[in-house]
Design an enzyme around this catalytic site. Structure first.
Site, PDB file in Angstrom:
ATOM      1  N   ASP A  65       1.311  -1.464  -0.060  1.00  0.00           N
ATOM      2  CA  ASP A  65      -0.181  -0.103   0.651  1.00  0.00           C
ATOM      3  C   ASP A  65       0.950   1.105   0.129  1.00  0.00           C
ATOM      4  O   ASP A  65       1.467   1.492   1.073  1.00  0.00           O
ATOM      5  CB  ASP A  65      -0.840  -0.514   1.407  1.00  0.00           C
ATOM      6  CG  ASP A  65      -2.117   1.192   1.549  1.00  0.00           C
ATOM      7  OD1 ASP A  65      -1.417   2.124   0.921  1.00  0.00           O
ATOM      8  OD2 ASP A  65      -2.762   0.973   1.792  1.00  0.00           O
ATOM      9  N   VAL A  66       1.008   1.762  -1.056  1.00  0.00           N
ATOM     10  CA  VAL A  66       1.736   3.359  -1.256  1.00  0.00           C
ATOM     11  C   VAL A  66       1.869   4.239  -0.036  1.00  0.00           C
ATOM     12  O   VAL A  66       2.368   5.160   0.061  1.00  0.00           O
ATOM     13  CB  VAL A  66       2.067   3.760  -2.692  1.00  0.00           C
ATOM     14  CG1 VAL A  66       2.644   2.928  -3.380  1.00  0.00           C
ATOM     15  CG2 VAL A  66       0.733   4.227  -2.913  1.00  0.00           C
ATOM     16  N   ASN A  92       2.606   6.168  -9.950  1.00  0.00           N
ATOM     17  CA  ASN A  92       1.075   5.554 -11.093  1.00  0.00           C
ATOM     18  C   ASN A  92      -0.604   5.268  -9.777  1.00  0.00           C
ATOM     19  O   ASN A  92      -0.781   5.801  -9.819  1.00  0.00           O
ATOM     20  CB  ASN A  92       1.634   4.706 -11.511  1.00  0.00           C
ATOM     21  CG  ASN A  92       0.075   4.126 -12.610  1.00  0.00           C
ATOM     22  OD1 ASN A  92      -0.678   5.393 -13.531  1.00  0.00           O
ATOM     23  ND2 ASN A  92      -0.949   2.920 -12.098  1.00  0.00           N
ATOM     24  N   SER A 144      -2.414  14.803 -13.046  1.00  0.00           N
ATOM     25  CA  SER A 144      -3.237  15.068 -14.373  1.00  0.00           C
ATOM     26  C   SER A 144      -3.897  16.285 -14.804  1.00  0.00           C
ATOM     27  O   SER A 144      -2.879  17.579 -13.810  1.00  0.00           O
ATOM     28  CB  SER A 144      -4.641  14.616 -13.418  1.00  0.00           C
ATOM     29  OG  SER A 144      -5.712  14.875 -13.973  1.00  0.00           O
ATOM     30  N   TYR A 157      -9.104  15.442  -5.262  1.00  0.00           N
ATOM     31  CA  TYR A 157      -8.017  14.750  -6.496  1.00  0.00           C
ATOM     32  C   TYR A 157      -7.108  15.541  -7.394  1.00  0.00           C
ATOM     33  O   TYR A 157      -5.815  15.396  -7.353  1.00  0.00           O
ATOM     34  CB  TYR A 157      -8.723  14.413  -8.110  1.00  0.00           C
ATOM     35  CG  TYR A 157      -8.299  13.273  -8.090  1.00  0.00           C
ATOM     36  CD1 TYR A 157      -7.663  11.988  -8.282  1.00  0.00           C
ATOM     37  CD2 TYR A 157      -8.265  14.239 -10.084  1.00  0.00           C
ATOM     38  CE1 TYR A 157      -7.124  10.964  -9.355  1.00  0.00           C
ATOM     39  CE2 TYR A 157      -7.238  13.524 -10.829  1.00  0.00           C
ATOM     40  CZ  TYR A 157      -7.181  12.471 -10.686  1.00  0.00           C
ATOM     41  OH  TYR A 157      -6.866  11.429 -11.396  1.00  0.00           O
ATOM     42  N   ALA A 160      -3.520  16.628  -5.065  1.00  0.00           N
ATOM     43  CA  ALA A 160      -2.985  15.999  -4.853  1.00  0.00           C
ATOM     44  C   ALA A 160      -2.294  16.573  -6.227  1.00  0.00           C
ATOM     45  O   ALA A 160      -1.302  15.960  -6.069  1.00  0.00           O
ATOM     46  CB  ALA A 160      -3.778  15.077  -4.903  1.00  0.00           C
ATOM     47  N   LYS A 161      -3.454  15.879  -7.246  1.00  0.00           N
ATOM     48  CA  LYS A 161      -2.280  15.789  -8.476  1.00  0.00           C
ATOM     49  C   LYS A 161      -1.487  17.241  -8.715  1.00  0.00           C
ATOM     50  O   LYS A 161       0.197  17.053  -9.381  1.00  0.00           O
ATOM     51  CB  LYS A 161      -3.172  16.403  -9.519  1.00  0.00           C
ATOM     52  CG  LYS A 161      -4.068  14.134  -9.856  1.00  0.00           C
ATOM     53  CD  LYS A 161      -3.195  13.539  -9.770  1.00  0.00           C
ATOM     54  CE  LYS A 161      -3.084  11.839 -10.220  1.00  0.00           C
ATOM     55  NZ  LYS A 161      -2.500  11.559  -9.977  1.00  0.00           N
TER      56      LYS A 161
HETATM   57  P1  NAP Z   1      -6.903   2.373 -12.012  1.00  0.00           P
HETATM   58  O1  NAP Z   1      -7.640   1.667 -12.864  1.00  0.00           O
HETATM   59  O2  NAP Z   1      -8.420   2.718 -11.008  1.00  0.00           O
HETATM   60  O3  NAP Z   1      -5.607   1.423 -11.731  1.00  0.00           O
HETATM   61  C1  NAP Z   1      -5.321   1.915 -10.245  1.00  0.00           C
HETATM   62  C2  NAP Z   1      -4.146   1.666 -10.113  1.00  0.00           C
HETATM   63  O4  NAP Z   1      -3.244   2.016  -8.643  1.00  0.00           O
HETATM   64  C3  NAP Z   1      -4.731   0.251  -9.645  1.00  0.00           C
HETATM   65  O5  NAP Z   1      -4.339  -0.706  -9.689  1.00  0.00           O
HETATM   66  C4  NAP Z   1      -5.152   0.094  -8.001  1.00  0.00           C
HETATM   67  O6  NAP Z   1      -5.420  -0.963  -7.249  1.00  0.00           O
HETATM   68  C5  NAP Z   1      -3.857   0.706  -7.519  1.00  0.00           C
HETATM   69  N1  NAP Z   1      -3.906   1.887  -6.279  1.00  0.00           N
HETATM   70  C6  NAP Z   1      -4.533   2.174  -5.524  1.00  0.00           C
HETATM   71  N2  NAP Z   1      -4.610   2.948  -4.278  1.00  0.00           N
HETATM   72  C7  NAP Z   1      -3.427   1.544  -4.368  1.00  0.00           C
HETATM   73  C8  NAP Z   1      -2.703   2.293  -2.984  1.00  0.00           C
HETATM   74  N3  NAP Z   1      -2.742   2.817  -1.898  1.00  0.00           N
HETATM   75  N4  NAP Z   1      -1.297   1.289  -3.890  1.00  0.00           N
HETATM   76  C9  NAP Z   1      -0.748   0.364  -4.278  1.00  0.00           C
HETATM   77  N5  NAP Z   1      -1.758   1.185  -4.903  1.00  0.00           N
HETATM   78  C10 NAP Z   1      -3.100   1.536  -5.022  1.00  0.00           C
HETATM   79  O7  NAP Z   1      -6.819   3.842 -12.852  1.00  0.00           O
HETATM   80  P2  NAP Z   1      -6.033   4.377 -14.088  1.00  0.00           P
HETATM   81  O8  NAP Z   1      -7.126   5.058 -15.032  1.00  0.00           O
HETATM   82  O9  NAP Z   1      -5.136   3.375 -14.745  1.00  0.00           O
HETATM   83  O10 NAP Z   1      -4.889   5.426 -13.347  1.00  0.00           O
HETATM   84  C11 NAP Z   1      -3.302   5.268 -13.485  1.00  0.00           C
HETATM   85  C12 NAP Z   1      -2.839   6.628 -12.712  1.00  0.00           C
HETATM   86  O11 NAP Z   1      -3.313   8.129 -13.783  1.00  0.00           O
HETATM   87  C13 NAP Z   1      -3.963   7.358 -11.715  1.00  0.00           C
HETATM   88  O12 NAP Z   1      -2.467   8.385 -10.859  1.00  0.00           O
HETATM   89  C14 NAP Z   1      -4.742   8.337 -11.889  1.00  0.00           C
HETATM   90  O13 NAP Z   1      -4.847   9.434 -11.044  1.00  0.00           O
HETATM   91  C15 NAP Z   1      -4.301   9.273 -12.865  1.00  0.00           C
HETATM   92  N6  NAP Z   1      -4.543   9.780 -14.233  1.00  0.00           N
HETATM   93  C16 NAP Z   1      -5.638   8.764 -15.246  1.00  0.00           C
HETATM   94  C17 NAP Z   1      -6.914   9.222 -15.571  1.00  0.00           C
HETATM   95  C18 NAP Z   1      -7.796   8.972 -16.591  1.00  0.00           C
HETATM   96  O14 NAP Z   1      -8.724   9.323 -17.343  1.00  0.00           O
HETATM   97  N7  NAP Z   1      -7.913   7.168 -16.359  1.00  0.00           N
HETATM   98  C19 NAP Z   1      -6.474  10.606 -16.378  1.00  0.00           C
HETATM   99  C20 NAP Z   1      -5.119  11.752 -15.628  1.00  0.00           C
HETATM  100  C21 NAP Z   1      -4.803  11.159 -14.616  1.00  0.00           C
HETATM  101  P3  NAP Z   1      -6.408  -1.060  -7.287  1.00  0.00           P
HETATM  102  O15 NAP Z   1      -6.680  -1.821  -8.677  1.00  0.00           O
HETATM  103  O16 NAP Z   1      -6.691  -3.089  -6.488  1.00  0.00           O
HETATM  104  O17 NAP Z   1      -7.265  -0.704  -6.219  1.00  0.00           O
END
Ligand code: NAP
Length: 250
Positions: A65-66, A92, A144, A157, A160-161
């Site tokens: 857990d990060v 990430n 983000s 969010y 944090a970003k």
């Molecule tokens: P996602 O599909 O929800 O994946 C997020 C990952 O982070 C999951 O593998 C999750 O694990 C893991 N995670 C959550 N809490 C954690 C913790 N405490 N310790 C370790 N791992 C943890 O999200 P995504 O869309 O791929 O996003 C990835 C990154 O890109 C994030 O930082 C997000 O804010 C950023 N981002 C995404 C978008 C977008 O449009 N999708 C846009 C801008 C930025 P679990 O599945 O087990 O919870």
């Protein structure tokens, strides 16, 4: 030629979505990859590892857990023990707990700051010790566009970003003399489980604000992370690169 041969990379939250694609792409470029997951996502993390191994790459899954300092220390120790070094850290892992400011609970504020901002701080502090000693490293924070432009309903969010962008610049200044580079990628609207959960009207509105009129893919983000991790980006540090199909340029 592979761009990350003999390198070791750790990608937090890489059991799915953008993180999983980053892990696969780093491995395809020759890096040995530590795939991090939290409890509950072990099967998905193992799928990512198996996919990398099936393609001839090297990877292992690590539960942590990060947001928990002890968990982070154990993770970085375990990766160093398994692979002998750490060259690339991708912060990430991220969560959302959306809601309007006046209705946002302390818990929803705290959970998002803990995972998205404190998590990156804890990981960076632990990894930096190894990288400084090695006089080499690349840290990439997944921020983000919301951290640049703000967004109604996401004060936790976006804070944090935006904090990650400040962290990127500050740590870049601290570590540059040790040849450790620190950069951020600011994705726009990317097709993953995180955005699939949004209401159709929100998705339509977001698409309307993208100059290229399409959502991004995890591969769009992973390509930029690989570049920043590689020696091709040897003279780039402290930068935030928006990868958003033209959502935020002035
Ligand atoms: P996602 O599909 O929800 O994946 C997020 C990952 O982070 C999951 O593998 C999750 O694990 C893991 N995670 C959550 N809490 C954690 C913790 N405490 N310790 C370790 N791992 C943890 O999200 P995504 O869309 O791929 O996003 C990835 C990154 O890109 C994030 O930082 C997000 O804010 C950023 N981002 C995404 C978008 C977008 O449009 N999708 C846009 C801008 C930025 P679990 O599945 O087990 O919870």
């Amino acid at each position: 030629m592979a761009r990350l041969t003999d390198k070791v990379a750790l990608v937090t939250g890489s059991s799915q979505g953008i993180g999983a694609e980053i892990a696969r792409r780093l491995a395809a470029e020759g890096a040995a990859v530590a795939v991090n997951y939290i409890a509950g996502s072990e099967a998905a993390a193992c799928d990512v590892v198996a996919c990398i191994q099936a393609a001839g790459g090297t990877a292992d899954a690590f539960k942590a857990d990060v947001g928990d300092p002890e968990s982070v220390a154990a993770l970085v120790d375990a990766v160093a023990e398994r692979f002998g070094r750490l060259d690339v850290l991708v912060n990430n892992a991220g969560i959302t707990r959306d809601g309007l400011l006046v209705r946002m609970s302390d818990e929803d504020w705290g959970d998002v700051i803990r995972t998205n901002l404190t998590g990156a701080f804890l990981m960076t502090r632990a990894a930096a010790k190894l990288m400084m000693k090695a006089r080499s490293g690349s840290i990439i924070n997944i921020s983000s566009v919301v951290g640049i432009a703000g967004n109604a309903g996401q004060v936790n969010y976006a804070s944090a970003k935006a904090g990650l962008i400040g962290m990127t610049k500050s740590v870049a200044r601290e570590l540059a003399s040790r040849n450790v580079r620190v950069n951020a990628v600011a994705p726009g609207f990317i097709e993953t489980d995180m955005t699939a959960a949004l209401p159709a009207a929100t998705r339509e509105a977001a698409l309307g604000s993208i100059a290229m009129k399409r959502m991004g893919t995890p591969a769009d983000i992973a390509a930029v992370v690989v570049f920043l991790a590689s020696d091709e980006a040897a003279y780039i540090t402290g930068q935030t690169l928006a990868v958003d199909g033209g959502m935020t340029f002035a």
